[in-house]
Design a protein around this motif. Structure first.
Motif, mmCIF file in Angstrom:
data_model
loop_
_atom_site.group_PDB
_atom_site.id
_atom_site.type_symbol
_atom_site.label_atom_id
_atom_site.label_comp_id
_atom_site.label_asym_id
_atom_site.label_seq_id
_atom_site.Cartn_x
_atom_site.Cartn_y
_atom_site.Cartn_z
ATOM 1 N N SER A 23 49.965 36.152 39.145
ATOM 2 C CA SER A 23 50.074 35.882 37.713
ATOM 3 C C SER A 23 50.127 34.371 37.480
ATOM 4 O O SER A 23 50.884 33.664 38.143
ATOM 5 N N GLY A 24 49.320 33.883 36.565
ATOM 6 C CA GLY A 24 49.311 32.463 36.229
ATOM 7 C C GLY A 24 48.399 31.610 37.090
ATOM 8 O O GLY A 24 48.255 30.417 36.847
ATOM 9 N N GLU A 25 47.756 32.181 38.102
ATOM 10 C CA GLU A 25 46.811 31.432 38.932
ATOM 11 C C GLU A 25 45.396 31.632 38.398
ATOM 12 O O GLU A 25 44.966 32.761 38.182
ATOM 13 N N TYR A 26 44.683 30.529 38.213
ATOM 14 C CA TYR A 26 43.352 30.618 37.620
ATOM 15 C C TYR A 26 42.278 29.853 38.394
ATOM 16 O O TYR A 26 41.096 30.077 38.167
ATOM 17 N N VAL A 27 42.675 28.963 39.279
ATOM 18 C CA VAL A 27 41.706 28.169 40.039
ATOM 19 C C VAL A 27 42.049 28.301 41.519
ATOM 20 O O VAL A 27 43.205 28.192 41.916
ATOM 21 N N VAL A 50 39.321 36.133 47.828
ATOM 22 C CA VAL A 50 40.359 36.239 46.801
ATOM 23 C C VAL A 50 40.160 37.558 46.059
ATOM 24 O O VAL A 50 39.044 37.898 45.672
ATOM 25 N N GLU A 51 41.251 38.284 45.864
ATOM 26 C CA GLU A 51 41.207 39.554 45.143
ATOM 27 C C GLU A 51 41.966 39.451 43.836
ATOM 28 O O GLU A 51 43.019 38.839 43.764
ATOM 29 N N GLY A 52 41.397 40.084 42.818
ATOM 30 C CA GLY A 52 42.080 40.249 41.543
ATOM 31 C C GLY A 52 42.335 41.728 41.328
ATOM 32 O O GLY A 52 42.264 42.521 42.266
#
Length: 140
Positions: A23-27, A50-52
């Protein structure tokens, strides 16, 4: 399962060693996330993953002259070639992809690939998160 356990489970990557976006990670910097094998028991490709919640992305290197074994996965896959040449065999049909070309692998489709030149190939790949990045090796 209680709410805390469910939230913790959501924050873990389903692909062993992959990074799970929090949560809160975008880059994200692919060179700084864990480097994993793209298919530990069937493929020599490696890179950052990287997984979302609904997507899995990876920047992979396919070593020169190496080949993966036939495999499939329940999720569809897109492969965008950035550098080098990739040769793929999809349902028995051979294709060659160069930088700037996009490969589509439908879900549950047997395929394999190689890097036929003396130069590594680099590619960006995307899969839906219905399954991990890793596929299932075809049993002989």
């Amino acid at each position: 399962m209680n709410e805390i356990a469910e939230n913790k489970q959501k924050l873990q990557a389903q692909t062993p060693g992959a990074y799970r976006a929090q949560s809160g990670e975008y880059v994200f910097n692919f060179s700084k996330v864990n480097q994993i094998l793209g298919g530990p028991d069937y493929s020599p490709v490696y890179g950052g993953c990287v997984e979302g919640d609904r997507m899995i992305v990876a920047l992979m290197t396919a070593p020169a002259g190496k080949q993966s074994e036939p495999h499939s996965h329940p999720n569809e896959q897109w492969i965008y070639v950035l550098e080098g040449v990739m040769e793929i065999l999809v349902e028995g049909e051979r294709h060659t992809a160069h930088p700037g070309e996009l490969i589509y692998i439908p879900a549950n489709t047997i395929h394999c690939g190689c890097t036929p030149t003396e130069k590594d190939a680099k590619f960006f790949t995307v899969k839906d998160a219905s399954h991990s990045l890793h596929g299932i090796k075809v049993q002989k």
